[in-house]
Enzyme design. Structure first.
Site, PDB file in Angstrom:
ATOM      1  N   ARG A  54       0.822  -1.220   0.000  1.00 35.80           N
ATOM      2  CA  ARG A  54       0.000   0.000   0.000  1.00 35.80           C
ATOM      3  C   ARG A  54       0.851   1.263   0.000  1.00 35.80           C
ATOM      4  O   ARG A  54       0.469   2.264  -0.615  1.00 35.80           O
ATOM      5  CB  ARG A  54      -0.923   0.000   1.215  1.00 35.80           C
ATOM      6  CG  ARG A  54      -2.022  -1.014   1.065  1.00 35.80           C
ATOM      7  CD  ARG A  54      -2.903  -1.036   2.275  1.00 35.80           C
ATOM      8  NE  ARG A  54      -4.031  -1.913   2.045  1.00 35.80           N
ATOM      9  CZ  ARG A  54      -4.689  -2.537   3.004  1.00 35.80           C
ATOM     10  NH1 ARG A  54      -4.336  -2.389   4.265  1.00 35.80           N
ATOM     11  NH2 ARG A  54      -5.718  -3.303   2.713  1.00 35.80           N
ATOM     12  N   LYS A  97     -18.191 -17.331   1.384  1.00 31.47           N
ATOM     13  CA  LYS A  97     -19.598 -17.119   1.701  1.00 31.47           C
ATOM     14  C   LYS A  97     -20.429 -16.533   0.572  1.00 31.47           C
ATOM     15  O   LYS A  97     -20.060 -15.517  -0.015  1.00 31.47           O
ATOM     16  CB  LYS A  97     -19.687 -16.145   2.881  1.00 31.47           C
ATOM     17  CG  LYS A  97     -19.317 -16.764   4.197  1.00 31.47           C
ATOM     18  CD  LYS A  97     -19.453 -15.706   5.220  1.00 31.47           C
ATOM     19  CE  LYS A  97     -19.603 -16.213   6.624  1.00 31.47           C
ATOM     20  NZ  LYS A  97     -19.802 -15.064   7.517  1.00 31.47           N
ATOM     21  N   GLY A 113      -9.130  -9.099  -1.122  1.00 29.32           N
ATOM     22  CA  GLY A 113      -7.978  -9.551  -0.351  1.00 29.32           C
ATOM     23  C   GLY A 113      -7.423 -10.900  -0.760  1.00 29.32           C
ATOM     24  O   GLY A 113      -6.248 -11.019  -1.104  1.00 29.32           O
ATOM     25  N   GLY A 123     -12.795  -4.216   0.132  1.00 32.51           N
ATOM     26  CA  GLY A 123     -14.179  -3.806   0.411  1.00 32.51           C
ATOM     27  C   GLY A 123     -14.674  -2.766  -0.577  1.00 32.51           C
ATOM     28  O   GLY A 123     -15.816  -2.817  -1.048  1.00 32.51           O
TER      29      GLY A 123
HETATM   30  P1  AMP Z   1     -13.746 -14.646   1.034  1.00 32.40           P
HETATM   31  O1  AMP Z   1     -13.108 -13.838   2.125  1.00 32.40           O
HETATM   32  O2  AMP Z   1     -15.213 -14.804   1.155  1.00 32.40           O
HETATM   33  O3  AMP Z   1     -13.279 -14.240  -0.338  1.00 32.40           O
HETATM   34  O4  AMP Z   1     -13.216 -16.130   1.265  1.00 32.40           O
HETATM   35  C1  AMP Z   1     -11.876 -16.494   1.213  1.00 32.40           C
HETATM   36  C2  AMP Z   1     -11.713 -17.764   1.982  1.00 32.40           C
HETATM   37  O5  AMP Z   1     -12.543 -18.765   1.440  1.00 32.40           O
HETATM   38  C3  AMP Z   1     -10.319 -18.316   1.956  1.00 32.40           C
HETATM   39  O6  AMP Z   1      -9.767 -18.250   3.248  1.00 32.40           O
HETATM   40  C4  AMP Z   1     -10.488 -19.756   1.523  1.00 32.40           C
HETATM   41  O7  AMP Z   1      -9.742 -20.666   2.276  1.00 32.40           O
HETATM   42  C5  AMP Z   1     -11.966 -20.001   1.751  1.00 32.40           C
HETATM   43  N1  AMP Z   1     -12.505 -21.052   0.877  1.00 32.40           N
HETATM   44  C6  AMP Z   1     -12.408 -21.140  -0.456  1.00 32.40           C
HETATM   45  N2  AMP Z   1     -12.970 -22.268  -0.904  1.00 32.40           N
HETATM   46  C7  AMP Z   1     -13.433 -22.926   0.177  1.00 32.40           C
HETATM   47  C8  AMP Z   1     -14.114 -24.163   0.354  1.00 32.40           C
HETATM   48  N3  AMP Z   1     -14.416 -24.938  -0.690  1.00 32.40           N
HETATM   49  N4  AMP Z   1     -14.448 -24.526   1.605  1.00 32.40           N
HETATM   50  C9  AMP Z   1     -14.130 -23.757   2.645  1.00 32.40           C
HETATM   51  N5  AMP Z   1     -13.496 -22.564   2.555  1.00 32.40           N
HETATM   52  C10 AMP Z   1     -13.148 -22.153   1.328  1.00 32.40           C
END
Ligand code: AMP
Length: 398
Positions: free
Chosen positions: A35, A200, A356, A379
């Site tokens: 950054r 999620k 991120g 974000g």
């Molecule tokens: P996000 O912050 O929502 O972009 O999610 C990122 C996180 O999702 C990372 O830490 C990954 O380890 C997790 N992730 C990706 N695929 C999976 C999966 N199939 N099951 C559980 N966690 C996951």
């Protein structure tokens, strides 16, 4: 607003909102200076014009006023190094008499770094009086902090009103961020593929809904894919699933069909018998995962399936990993997608990677120079693609 590159800063004092929210270790050493590096071109342009720079930023989330842990003074030495030994002074308070005097006596070519803005609660509250106290320090306002552009804070948005239109502008980083994001969202060359992954569904519903009106193809990977696969009647074992989002996922699939947007879900998955780097693993159809197993990465067929879509795209947006890429056994899918995005870019597609974890992944696999643009704002980027107006952008443009 003025255009930064056209503005002559000779004899001007520019108050530049940067995002110096860098990670520090226990010894207050910077562990990732991305950054800080990102703001160097903006600072140097002002100095080279013959102007002086007053830098303001937040660092961390201080709860109760000033604290050693969150002091921006820890960044001084490294900042001097990044700016090739330029004179960088430090104001131990971001507002008040001392800051005013230090700003007033700043000479062309010099830089003044202000102490952490968030030592005042007024910053996050978007307090007008506080913004005004910052504004008196300079005659030009430059916002170069895309990472906080989605916040209506005093230094990111409220402050702009104290500068006439021609004396407020985006810095180079912000200009590039906004131009890349606008290009993808509003002027995309088709086919336009959005790759959305991560854990999620709930975090990504708004972005998916907004993209339904823009993208021709949407690839859904990562943990969130299994809520969609369940919505389509698949058996997902113990894979990540947000039960209360299954209906929303089904509705999104229906809307996509109506709008003729192709949604691509992984045909197969790397499944594991536990959430562990040493778990037993296997490849299985994503729609038929055994009861006690969970999908932790997209499988080899899905890699090919997604790569085909990516390679025929002219515009690519990527947010979120395809699997638990932090563990080597589950990083193959994310790596495949990174490779395909890099190859499509080489063939002439415009690719924007943001958020991120996808940025961390693309850096880890060494592909950051092989995509068109890597966004610094997680974000902020997400909210931009959700179709929201970002206060930090609006305050400059309006
Ligand atoms: P996000 O912050 O929502 O972009 O999610 C990122 C996180 O999702 C990372 O830490 C990954 O380890 C997790 N992730 C990706 N695929 C999976 C999966 N199939 N099951 C559980 N966690 C996951």
């Amino acid at each position: 607003m003025s255009k930064f590159s056209d503005f002559n800063f000779k004899g001007r004092k520019a108050l530049v909102r940067v995002d110096f929210n860098v990670p520090l270790n226990d010894k207050y050493e910077i562990t990732d200076d991305t950054r800080m590096k990102a703001s160097v071109p903006t600072i140097l342009k002002i100095l080279n014009d013959g102007g002086s720079v007053i830098l303001m930023s937040h660092l961390g989330r201080p709860k109760e006023g000033p604290s050693e842990k969150y002091s921006l003074k820890h960044l001084l030495v490294h900042l001097r190094k990044l700016l090739q030994g330029a004179t960088v002074l430090f104001a131990p308070d971001c507002i008040g008499n001392d800051a005013v005097q230090m700003a007033a006596s700043l000479q062309p070519g010099e830089i003044l770094l202000l102490e952490n803005l968030r030592f005042y609660q007024e910053e996050e509250k978007g307090d007008t009086g506080f913004a005004k106290k910052l504004a008196v320090l300079a005659d030009v306002y430059v916002n170069d902090a895309f990472g906080t552009a989605h916040r209506a804070h005093a230094s990111t948005a409220v402050i702009a009103q104290f500068f006439p239109k021609e004396k407020r502008m985006f810095g180079m980083l912000m200009e590039n961020e906004v131009a890349s994001a606008e290009k993808v969202l509003h002027h995309s060359e088709k086919p336009f593929t959005a790759i959305i992954g991560g854990a999620k569904v709930s975090d990504k519903i708004l972005i998916l809904e907004n993209l339904l009106g823009k993208a021709t193809d949407i690839i859904i990977g990562g943990g969130m894919a299994y809520t969609f696969i369940k919505a389509m009647g698949g058996k997902i074992g113990k894979s990540l699933c947000e039960e209360d989002r299954v209906k929303i996922a089904a509705d999104l699939m229906k809307k996509a069909e109506e709008k003729k947007v192709s949604i691509h879900l992984p045909s197969d998955s790397i499944i594991a018998d536990k959430f562990d780097a040493n778990a037993r693993t296997s490849d299985a159809p994503s729609y038929n995962i055994p009861a006690e197993w969970s999908g932790l990465d997209i499988g080899p067929n899905a890699c090919g399936q997604f790569a085909n879509v990516i390679l025929r795209s002219k515009t690519i947006l990527w947010n979120g990993p395809m699997g638990v890429f932090e563990m080597p056994v589950f990083q193959h899918g994310t790596k495949c997608v990174a490779e395909a995005v890099a190859e499509a870019t080489q063939k002439g597609a415009f690719s924007l990677v943001g958020g991120g974890d996808s940025v961390a992944a693309i850096n880890q696999f060494g592909f950051s120079k092989k995509v068109s643009y890597v966004s610094t704002g997680g974000g902020a980027m997400l909210e931009f693609f959700e179709g929201k107006t970002l206060p930090g952008i609006a305050a400059i443009q309006s």
